[in-house]
Scaffold this active site. Structure first.
Site, mmCIF file in Angstrom:
data_model
loop_
_atom_site.group_PDB
_atom_site.id
_atom_site.type_symbol
_atom_site.label_atom_id
_atom_site.label_comp_id
_atom_site.label_asym_id
_atom_site.label_seq_id
_atom_site.Cartn_x
_atom_site.Cartn_y
_atom_site.Cartn_z
ATOM 1 C CE1 TYR A 182 77.969 72.157 61.408
ATOM 2 C CE2 TYR A 182 79.681 74.343 61.869
ATOM 3 C CZ TYR A 182 79.319 73.351 62.187
ATOM 4 O OH TYR A 182 78.949 72.330 63.617
ATOM 5 C CE LYS A 240 66.413 62.795 66.556
ATOM 6 N NZ LYS A 240 66.117 61.360 67.638
ATOM 7 C CG ASP A 247 69.081 60.594 68.954
ATOM 8 O OD1 ASP A 247 68.395 59.574 67.943
ATOM 9 O OD2 ASP A 247 67.108 60.314 69.767
ATOM 10 C CG ASP A 259 81.506 70.799 64.882
ATOM 11 O OD1 ASP A 259 83.212 70.878 66.007
ATOM 12 O OD2 ASP A 259 81.179 72.027 64.914
ATOM 13 C CG ASP A 319 84.333 68.856 70.018
ATOM 14 O OD1 ASP A 319 85.027 68.584 69.138
ATOM 15 O OD2 ASP A 319 84.326 69.729 71.037
#
Ligand code: NAI
Length: 332
Positions: free
Chosen positions: A123, A170, A203, A227, A231
């Site tokens: 970002y 990750k 993941d 982010d 959701d």
């Protein structure tokens, strides 16, 4: 009387902001709203989607209630939301995700808090075309920001009686950047032996959130994964229409729903205002108006118990009808 910056946003922003303001007023909380516009609509007049007056207003008032602002996809101006968070150093994005009474979902007993780093990662917006067919985007992770958000997650856990912090990365692939985030979390975790600490790859985390979400408590993530995963967790409790959020810094806080401007339903009086109402309740707690906040939450939950739902939750009520029902419940 508190002065609070009100950023109305665009898309469904004005509709849900109106709902939140009416409900806060009906609850008898006196707020002097400092209305600030931002986004595409102000560019022509002021030359920027985020005029300095918006930043100054939040700095001065220390607190804001914000609706979503549209960001053009693949071109155009930098996200107002990202810039606001960066400029105000709102380093912690806090997204509690808890089942709502009478909102039917796949799982009961969801009680997860997403703590998302809010100032760096991809970002940072540092991108360039190397040639016509190659784009580079720079992922920035610093020890300072990573340790700061990790400490926030652990302090939040201590204050809110949380038992487990899971750091999500990750780091097997992004060995240096996510590796640094992970190492920072490990370092801070040592100061909180009373809180269990777990490491999980993003993941695997997503798969487990879908299959067995109740095993999670506090999730600590860098910006991008935070982010996306928030959701996902919103989906566990009924969707974006009910998912609240807050951006918190040392000097100010901006309360806003997780969702965006929902252009597909904008201007149709269809939006669910629950996410902004719950964000506003958190704002009232922050302002020391806990009793009023609790009153609003109770009226909101009673509205669901009466079978009153907006379309996203399978109901037939409009945004304004839903809002009126909450206000009626406040008065009973
Ligand atoms: P979105 O969150 O706006 O919408 C995704 C889906 O959820 C849509 O089908 C929408 O109708 C539904 N939805 C969202 N909020 C709802 C509500 N309150 N009631 C009922 N249904 C609701 O995500 P999308 O479409 O990806 O993004 C639209 C715009 O919003 C983009 O420009 C994006 O950049 C911006 N955005 C802004 C944010 C902010 O201001 N903090 C956060 C996320 C996205």
């Amino acid at each position: 009387m508190e002065t609070v910056t009100l950023i109305q946003g665009d898309g469904i922003g004005p509709e849900i902001t109106d709902a939140a303001v009416k409900i806060i007023d009906a609850a008898g909380v006196k707020v002097d709203w400092d209305l600030q516009t931002a986004g595409a609509d102000v560019i022509e007049k002021e030359g920027t989607p985020l005029p300095a007056r918006v930043i100054e207003s939040v700095k001065k008032n220390g607190v804001a209630l914000k609706s979503p602002v549209t960001t053009p996809i693949g071109k155009g101006f930098r996200s107002v939301n990202v810039t606001l968070r960066k400029e105000l150093d709102l380093y912690a994005n806090l997204r509690p995700c808890c089942n709502i009474p009478a909102v039917k979902t796949r799982y009961d007993n969801i009680d997860i808090v997403v703590v998302r780093e809010n100032t760096e990662d991809l970002y940072a917006g540092i991108e360039e075309m190397i040639d016509n067919d190659t784009a580079h985007s720079i992922k920035i992770i610093t020890r300072k920001a990573s340790e700061r958000i990790a400490r926030f997650a652990f302090e939040y856990s201590v204050k809110n009686n949380r038992k487990l912090v899971s750091v999500v990365t990750k780091a097997n692939i992004c060995k240096l950047s996510d590796g640094l985030f992970l190492e920072s979390a490990r370092n801070i975790a040592k100061d909180y032996p009373q809180i269990k600490f777990q490491e999980i790859l993003v993941d695997n985390c997503c798969m487990q959130l879908v299959q067995n979400p109740c095993r999670f408590d506090v999730l600590l993530l860098p910006n991008l994964y935070g982010d996306i995963v928030s959701d996902l967790t919103a989906g566990l409790i009924g969707g974006l229409g009910v998912a609240q959020g807050a951006n918190i810094g040392d000097k100010c806080a901006v309360f806003e729903p997780v969702h965006g401007s929902a252009p597909d339903i904008a201007g149709q009086n269809k939006a669910n205002p629950t996410a902004i109402i719950l964000s506003a309740v958190e704002m009232l707690y922050y302002l020391g108006e806990a009793a009023k906040g609790a009153m609003i939450k109770k009226a909101l939950f009673n509205t669901f118990r009466q079978g009153i739902y907006t379309a996203d939750l399978g109901g037939t009520y409009s945004c304004t009808e839903f809002t009126d029902a909450v206000i009626k419940n406040l008065q009973e």
